[in-house]
Design a protein around this motif. Structure first.
Motif, PDB file in Angstrom:
ATOM      1  N   ASP A 466       0.812  -1.217   0.000  1.00 12.44           N
ATOM      2  CA  ASP A 466       0.000   0.000   0.000  1.00 12.44           C
ATOM      3  C   ASP A 466       0.845   1.267   0.000  1.00 12.44           C
ATOM      4  OD1 ASP A 466       1.028  -0.290   2.527  1.00 12.44           O
ATOM      5  OD2 ASP A 466      -0.841   0.149   3.591  1.00 12.44           O
ATOM      6  N   ASN A 467       2.161   1.125  -0.146  1.00  7.81           N
ATOM      7  CA  ASN A 467       3.048   2.286  -0.213  1.00  7.81           C
ATOM      8  C   ASN A 467       3.599   2.389  -1.629  1.00  7.81           C
ATOM      9  OD1 ASN A 467       5.198   4.153  -0.032  1.00  7.81           O
ATOM     10  ND2 ASN A 467       5.455   3.696   2.153  1.00  7.81           N
ATOM     11  N   MET A 468       3.309   3.497  -2.308  1.00  7.24           N
ATOM     12  CA  MET A 468       3.648   3.650  -3.722  1.00  7.24           C
ATOM     13  C   MET A 468       4.937   4.441  -3.958  1.00  7.24           C
ATOM     14  SD  MET A 468       1.415   1.830  -5.019  1.00  7.24           S
ATOM     15  CE  MET A 468       0.133   0.976  -4.103  1.00  7.24           C
ATOM     16  N   ALA A 469       5.703   4.690  -2.925  1.00  8.70           N
ATOM     17  CA  ALA A 469       6.983   5.385  -3.108  1.00  8.70           C
ATOM     18  C   ALA A 469       7.887   4.569  -4.029  1.00  8.70           C
ATOM     19  CB  ALA A 469       7.660   5.607  -1.757  1.00  8.70           C
ATOM     20  N   ILE A 470       8.760   5.263  -4.742  1.00 11.07           N
ATOM     21  CA  ILE A 470       9.544   4.623  -5.802  1.00 11.07           C
ATOM     22  C   ILE A 470      10.432   3.499  -5.266  1.00 11.07           C
ATOM     23  CG2 ILE A 470      11.510   6.205  -5.658  1.00 11.07           C
ATOM     24  CD1 ILE A 470       9.870   4.786  -8.865  1.00 11.07           C
ATOM     25  N   GLN A 471      10.855   3.564  -4.008  1.00 15.01           N
ATOM     26  CA  GLN A 471      11.752   2.524  -3.475  1.00 15.01           C
ATOM     27  C   GLN A 471      11.050   1.183  -3.258  1.00 15.01           C
ATOM     28  OE1 GLN A 471      10.967   5.402  -1.945  1.00 15.01           O
ATOM     29  NE2 GLN A 471      10.969   5.216   0.304  1.00 15.01           N
ATOM     30  N   TYR A 472       9.714   1.187  -3.358  1.00 19.75           N
ATOM     31  CA  TYR A 472       8.976  -0.060  -3.163  1.00 19.75           C
ATOM     32  C   TYR A 472       8.480  -0.637  -4.495  1.00 19.75           C
ATOM     33  CZ  TYR A 472       9.172   1.676   1.585  1.00 19.75           C
ATOM     34  OH  TYR A 472       9.618   2.155   2.786  1.00 19.75           O
ATOM     35  N   TRP A 473       9.263  -0.409  -5.521  1.00 22.37           N
ATOM     36  CA  TRP A 473       8.978  -0.960  -6.845  1.00 22.37           C
ATOM     37  C   TRP A 473      10.241  -1.639  -7.371  1.00 22.37           C
ATOM     38  CZ3 TRP A 473       4.232  -0.565  -9.381  1.00 22.37           C
ATOM     39  CH2 TRP A 473       3.301   0.299  -8.807  1.00 22.37           C
ATOM     40  N   ASP A 474      10.052  -2.760  -8.058  1.00 26.79           N
ATOM     41  CA  ASP A 474      11.165  -3.449  -8.710  1.00 26.79           C
ATOM     42  C   ASP A 474      11.132  -3.086 -10.192  1.00 26.79           C
ATOM     43  OD1 ASP A 474      13.153  -5.050  -9.673  1.00 26.79           O
ATOM     44  OD2 ASP A 474      12.358  -6.924  -8.859  1.00 26.79           O
ATOM     45  N   ILE A 475      11.754  -1.962 -10.513  1.00 27.12           N
ATOM     46  CA  ILE A 475      11.696  -1.440 -11.879  1.00 27.12           C
ATOM     47  C   ILE A 475      12.504  -2.296 -12.833  1.00 27.12           C
ATOM     48  CG2 ILE A 475      12.226   0.570 -13.312  1.00 27.12           C
ATOM     49  CD1 ILE A 475      11.809   2.281 -10.812  1.00 27.12           C
ATOM     50  N   GLU A 476      13.637  -2.770 -12.377  1.00 23.43           N
ATOM     51  CA  GLU A 476      14.541  -3.504 -13.266  1.00 23.43           C
ATOM     52  C   GLU A 476      13.984  -4.862 -13.689  1.00 23.43           C
ATOM     53  OE1 GLU A 476      18.326  -3.768 -11.446  1.00 23.43           O
ATOM     54  OE2 GLU A 476      18.746  -1.619 -11.535  1.00 23.43           O
ATOM     55  N   ASN A 477      13.095  -5.436 -12.907  1.00 18.31           N
ATOM     56  CA  ASN A 477      12.564  -6.755 -13.245  1.00 18.31           C
ATOM     57  C   ASN A 477      11.791  -6.719 -14.560  1.00 18.31           C
ATOM     58  OD1 ASN A 477      11.960  -9.528 -12.824  1.00 18.31           O
ATOM     59  ND2 ASN A 477       9.934  -8.956 -12.086  1.00 18.31           N
ATOM     60  N   HIS A 478      10.985  -5.677 -14.755  1.00 22.03           N
ATOM     61  CA  HIS A 478      10.262  -5.542 -16.019  1.00 22.03           C
ATOM     62  C   HIS A 478       9.808  -4.094 -16.155  1.00 22.03           C
ATOM     63  CE1 HIS A 478       7.736  -6.184 -19.452  1.00 22.03           C
ATOM     64  NE2 HIS A 478       7.976  -7.497 -19.452  1.00 22.03           N
ATOM     65  N   LEU A 479      10.591  -3.318 -16.877  1.00 20.49           N
ATOM     66  CA  LEU A 479      10.328  -1.885 -16.970  1.00 20.49           C
ATOM     67  C   LEU A 479       8.977  -1.593 -17.609  1.00 20.49           C
ATOM     68  CD1 LEU A 479      11.508   0.893 -16.375  1.00 20.49           C
ATOM     69  CD2 LEU A 479      12.585   0.860 -18.639  1.00 20.49           C
ATOM     70  N   GLY A 480       8.601  -2.371 -18.632  1.00 19.64           N
ATOM     71  CA  GLY A 480       7.327  -2.142 -19.296  1.00 19.64           C
ATOM     72  C   GLY A 480       6.143  -2.343 -18.368  1.00 19.64           C
ATOM     73  N   GLN A 481       6.186  -3.390 -17.554  1.00 15.81           N
ATOM     74  CA  GLN A 481       5.102  -3.638 -16.608  1.00 15.81           C
ATOM     75  C   GLN A 481       5.067  -2.556 -15.528  1.00 15.81           C
ATOM     76  OE1 GLN A 481       5.804  -7.611 -15.213  1.00 15.81           O
ATOM     77  NE2 GLN A 481       5.285  -8.569 -17.173  1.00 15.81           N
ATOM     78  N   TRP A 482       6.253  -2.102 -15.114  1.00 14.68           N
ATOM     79  CA  TRP A 482       6.289  -1.019 -14.136  1.00 14.68           C
ATOM     80  C   TRP A 482       5.630   0.237 -14.692  1.00 14.68           C
ATOM     81  CZ3 TRP A 482       8.472   3.854 -14.647  1.00 14.68           C
ATOM     82  CH2 TRP A 482       8.414   4.649 -13.495  1.00 14.68           C
ATOM     83  N   THR A 483       5.905   0.552 -15.949  1.00 13.94           N
ATOM     84  CA  THR A 483       5.344   1.748 -16.569  1.00 13.94           C
ATOM     85  C   THR A 483       3.823   1.741 -16.490  1.00 13.94           C
ATOM     86  OG1 THR A 483       7.207   1.948 -18.096  1.00 13.94           O
ATOM     87  CG2 THR A 483       5.172   3.043 -18.733  1.00 13.94           C
ATOM     88  N   ARG A 484       3.232   0.621 -16.834  1.00 11.95           N
ATOM     89  CA  ARG A 484       1.775   0.498 -16.811  1.00 11.95           C
ATOM     90  C   ARG A 484       1.240   0.562 -15.379  1.00 11.95           C
ATOM     91  NH1 ARG A 484      -3.188   0.892 -19.383  1.00 11.95           N
ATOM     92  NH2 ARG A 484      -4.623  -0.618 -18.478  1.00 11.95           N
ATOM     93  N   ALA A 485       1.832  -0.214 -14.479  1.00 15.50           N
ATOM     94  CA  ALA A 485       1.339  -0.281 -13.105  1.00 15.50           C
ATOM     95  C   ALA A 485       1.501   1.053 -12.385  1.00 15.50           C
ATOM     96  CB  ALA A 485       2.072  -1.385 -12.342  1.00 15.50           C
ATOM     97  N   TYR A 486       2.611   1.754 -12.632  1.00 15.99           N
ATOM     98  CA  TYR A 486       2.840   3.047 -11.989  1.00 15.99           C
ATOM     99  C   TYR A 486       1.849   4.089 -12.499  1.00 15.99           C
ATOM    100  CZ  TYR A 486       5.963   6.065  -9.228  1.00 15.99           C
ATOM    101  OH  TYR A 486       6.504   6.882  -8.256  1.00 15.99           O
ATOM    102  N   SER A 487       1.497   3.990 -13.784  1.00 20.29           N
ATOM    103  CA  SER A 487       0.495   4.901 -14.343  1.00 20.29           C
ATOM    104  C   SER A 487      -0.854   4.720 -13.657  1.00 20.29           C
ATOM    105  CB  SER A 487       0.341   4.659 -15.851  1.00 20.29           C
ATOM    106  OG  SER A 487       1.520   4.995 -16.555  1.00 20.29           O
ATOM    107  N   ALA A 488      -1.168   3.469 -13.296  1.00 18.09           N
ATOM    108  CA  ALA A 488      -2.449   3.193 -12.639  1.00 18.09           C
ATOM    109  C   ALA A 488      -2.416   3.533 -11.150  1.00 18.09           C
ATOM    110  CB  ALA A 488      -2.829   1.727 -12.828  1.00 18.09           C
ATOM    111  N   LEU A 489      -1.418   3.010 -10.433  1.00 19.56           N
ATOM    112  CA  LEU A 489      -1.409   3.109  -8.974  1.00 19.56           C
ATOM    113  C   LEU A 489      -0.891   4.447  -8.455  1.00 19.56           C
ATOM    114  CD1 LEU A 489      -0.314  -0.532  -8.110  1.00 19.56           C
ATOM    115  CD2 LEU A 489      -2.542   0.526  -7.655  1.00 19.56           C
ATOM    116  N   VAL A 490      -0.171   5.183  -9.288  1.00 25.11           N
ATOM    117  CA  VAL A 490       0.298   6.515  -8.894  1.00 25.11           C
ATOM    118  C   VAL A 490      -0.376   7.596  -9.748  1.00 25.11           C
ATOM    119  CG1 VAL A 490       2.301   8.049  -8.724  1.00 25.11           C
ATOM    120  CG2 VAL A 490       2.498   5.649  -8.042  1.00 25.11           C
TER     121      VAL A 490
END
Length: 566
Positions: A466-490
Motif C-alpha cells: 500500500d506504499n507507492m513510493a519509488i523505493q517499493y517498486w522493482d523497476i529492473e525486473n520488467h520496466l514495461g510492466q512497471w510503466t503500466r502499473a505506476y500509471s495506474a497506482l500513482v
C-alpha cells in the motif's frame, strides 16, 4: 395483301432469336445477382483476416526524436509493432512521411494543401473537416460496419454517439474515431516527493502553497548538487500548450491547466455564461486573474525561465532539474521512465492539486474522441486501416513499452472505456490487498490490458503493497510492466481518491466560421497570453485581446456555438 410464306418464316426465326437472347440476358443477370448475394452472405468480412498476399500501406507517422525506448536494432519502421502487423495481417507498413510532435500537424497540413496524402494517417478534427470538404478521403461507412471488431464497436458505442457523430458527414462515416478514457483530460500535479521530504514540505493544496513549494525548489538546492540549476515548475515547450482547449482537450504536457482550473478559469473552453448563453472561457475575467498569477510566478523565477522556447520540457525532468509539472496520468510512459532510470531515487508522485478556494478539485474535462484515422480516397485496401486498429486493441497486452513506446504502433488510436484506468487502479489495489484474485478480472474484454495488469503486478510491486513510493517498486525486473502499473497506482490514484467537480466544454468541435477564422484567433490568443505571462506585454493587454477577438470573428462564432448547443 398476300404475304409470301418465306417472309413469314424469316420473321418468325428473328422473333425466336430475340426471345432466346432476352432469356439468356435475364438468366445471366439473375445468376450474377445470385452469385453476389451468395458471396455477401457466405463470406462475411473478417476484422482480423490475414491477406493472402502482402499488401502495403504508406502512412504519415509522428516520431519523437527524443524517444530512446526502441531496443537495439529497431527503427520507427521496423519494431515490435510493425512486425506484429506483418505477421498477423500480412500488411507491410511504409512511411509516406514522418514528423516530430512539434511538426506533425504542419506535415499533415502540407499533405492536404498539395493533395499528396499518404494511404492513411492520424489527424485532428480540423484536418478531418478540411479533407472532407476537399473530397480527399474515402467513405469508410462499409469499412466500419463490416470490419470494426466487436470490441471496438462496444467501446465506440459507449461514447453515447459522440465518437461516430464526430466523423459522420452527410450520413457517411468519413474517418475512424478513437474513444478514450476520461482520465486523459485531467492534468494532475506531478511532484518530486523526495524533494518535498528533504525540505520538510507538504504537497501544495492551494495556489499560494504551490508558489511556496516552487520557491523552495528553486532556492534551497533540493537535488543537493550545490548548483543553482533547479526549476520549480515546468512550463510548456514548443510542442505543447499553455492549456488544453475544446479542440485538443486531452494530454497537454507541462501546461498550466491545474492553476487555471483552481482559479475557476477555463480558457479554451466554451462555458455557460451568467445569462445561460455560451461564452468563450479565454475572454472572461477569471482568465485574466490566472494570467496575473502566472505572470507573478514567472517574474519571481518559480516557472522554468525557458518556457515557450525549450524544445522538450521532458529533458529537464529526465535530467533531474525540475521539481513539479502538470500532466495526465500516463506520464510514466513519458519522461518519468527515463527520469527513474537516470536517478532511481526520483520519487515522482501524482496529486489532484491545487484545489480552489473552497477546497474542491475543479479540473476541465475532455471529450472522449479527439483523433481520427483517415484513408486516402483511392487507396485500394481501405479496410486495412481498420484491421490494423483491431489488431492493436486485441493484442496490446503482448507489447512491451520499454522496448518501444506505443507511439510507434502504426495509425495508433486509443480505444478504452471511459473509466478504464479507474477500474484498473481499483482492481490492482484489491489484488495487492488480497481481497480479490487476478482471475476475478479475467472476463472483462473491453478492459484490454486488465488481465495482464493483475497477472503481473507482483512482478514489479514490492512490499509494503500500500506504499507507492519509488523505493517499493522493482523497476529492473520488467520496466514495461512497471510503466503500466505506476500509471495506474500513482498516476490515476488521485482520480479515484478525489471527488472531481469537473467542467466540460459545451462543444468540442468547430463551427462554420471557425474554419476560416479560428487559426488566426487562436494565434492571437496564444501569443498574447504567453507575452503577458513572460512580462513582455502588460496585463491590461488582455482587455485589448478581448476586443480584438470579438471583432475578428469571435462574436459570430459565439452565435454559432449558441445555435450548435441548442
Amino acid at each position: 395483301m398476300k404475304v409470301n410464306k418465306s417472309v413469314w418464316g424469316f420473321l418468325a426465326i428473328i422473333f425466336i432469336l430475340l426471345l432466346v437472347a432476352c432469356s439468356n440476358e435475364e438468366t445471366a443477370t439473375d445468376k450474377e445477382e445470385t452469385d453476389n448475394s451468395t458471396t455477401k452472405s457466405t463470406e462475411p468480412a473478417d476484422p482480423f483476416g490475414k491477406y493472402e498476399e502482402t499488401i502495403t500501406i504508406a502512412i504519415g507517422q509522428e516520431v519523437d526524436p527524443s524517444d530512446t525506448s526502441l531496443q537495439d536494432g529497431d527503427t520507427p519502421l521496423d519494431n515490435q509493432y510493425t512486425r506484429h502487423v506483418m505477421e498477423n495481417l500480412n500488411i507491410e507498413v511504409e512511411h509516406a512521411f514522418t514528423a516530430s510532435p512539434s511538426n506533425y500537424d504542419q506535415k499533415v497540413s502540407l499533405a492536404i494543401a498539395s493533395n499528396d496524402l499518404p494511404d492513411a494517417m492520424v489527424v485532428g478534427p480540423v484536418e478531418l473537416r478540411q479533407m472532407v470538404e476537399a473530397d480527399q478521403i474515402a467513405d469508410l461507412t462499409e469499412v466500419y460496419e463490416n470490419y470494426a471488431s466487436p470490441a471496438i464497436k462496444e467501446i465506440i458505442d459507449s461514447s453515447n454517439g459522440v465518437a461516430l457523430d464526430s466523423v459522420t458527414f452527410d450520413g457517411k462515416i468519413m474517418a475512424l474515431p478513437n474513444s478514450q478514457a476520461g482520465a486523459d483530460g485531467v492534468h494532475n500535479l506531478w511532484i518530486r516527493q523526495d524533494w518535498l521530504d528533504k525540505l520538510g514540505l507538504e504537497p501544495p493544496e492551494t495556489i499560494e502553497e504551490l508558489k511556496e513549494v516552487a520557491k523552495a525548489f528553486v532556492e534551497q538546492d533540493p537535488d543537493g548538487n550545490g548548483a543553482d540549476d533547479t526549476i520549480g515548475l515546468a512550463g510548456p515547450d514548443t510542442s505543447n500548450k499553455l492549456y488544453a482547449n475544446f479542440i485538443e482537450s486531452t494530454n497537454n504536457l507541462y501546461g498550466f491547466d491545474g492553476i487555471f482550473s483552481a482559479l475557476h478559469a477555463y480558457p479554451g473552453y466554451w462555458l455557460e455564461g451568467d445569462d445561460g448563453s455560451p461564452v468563450y472561457g479565454s475572454i472572461l475575467p477569471e482568465t485574466k486573474e490566472a494570467l496575473e498569477v502566472l505572470r507573478e510566478m514567472y517574474s519571481e523565477g518559480l516557472i522554468d525561465p525557458e518556457m515557450g522556447v525549450r524544445e522538450d520540457s521532458g529533458e529537464s525532468i529526465i535530467s533531474g532539474n525540475t521539481g513539479m509539472f502538470f500532466g495526465p496520468f500516463w506520464m510514466p510512459y513519458g519522461p518519468l521512465t527515463d527520469a527513474v532510470k537516470t536517478n532511481p531515487d526520483a520519487n515522482w508522485q501524482s496529486y489532484a492539486l491545487p484545489l480552489d478556494s473552497n477546497g474542491e478539485y475543479t479540473p476541465h474535462l475532455s471529450t472522449t474522441t479527439t483523433q481520427f484515422v483517415v484513408v486516402r480516397k483511392d487507396y485500394e485496401h481501405p479496410e486495412a486501416a481498420m484491421k490494423i486498429l483491431n489488431n492493436l486493441l486485441a493484442n496490446e497486452s503482448e507489447f512491451d513499452p520499454s522496448i518501444g513506446g506505443p507511439g510507434y504502433y502504426p495509425l495508433r488510436l486509443v480505444y478504452a472505456p471511459a473509466d478504464e484506468m479507474e477500474v484498473t487502479t481499483v482492481a490492482l489495489r484489491e489484488v495487492l490487498a488480497g481481497t480479490k484474485q487476478p482471475e476475478d478480472f479475467y472476463d472483462m474484454p473491453a478492459y484490454k490490458l486488465l488481465k495482464s495488469d493483475v497477472d503481473t503486478i507482483f512482478d514489479v510491486k514490492l512490499e509494503p503493497y500500500d506504499n507507492m513510493a519509488i523505493q517499493y517498486w522493482d523497476i529492473e525486473n520488467h520496466l514495461g510492466q512497471w510503466t503500466r502499473a505506476y500509471s495506474a497506482l500513482v498516476g490515476t490514484a488521485p482520480l479515484v481518491d478525489t471527488e472531481i467537480n469537473g467542467v466540460k466544454s459545451l462543444i468540442y468541435s468547430q463551427t462554420k466560421t471557425m474554419e476560416d477564422r479560428w487559426v488566426n484567433l487562436k494565434k492571437l490568443e496564444d501569443e498574447t497570453f504567453l507575452k503577458i505571462i513572460m512580462g513582455t506585454e502588460p496585463l491590461d493587454s488582455f482587455d485589448q485581446f478581448v476586443e480584438d477577438w470579438k471583432q475578428q470573428g469571435g462574436e459570430q462564432i459565439t452565435n454559432e456555438v449558441a445555435e450548435a448547443v441548442q
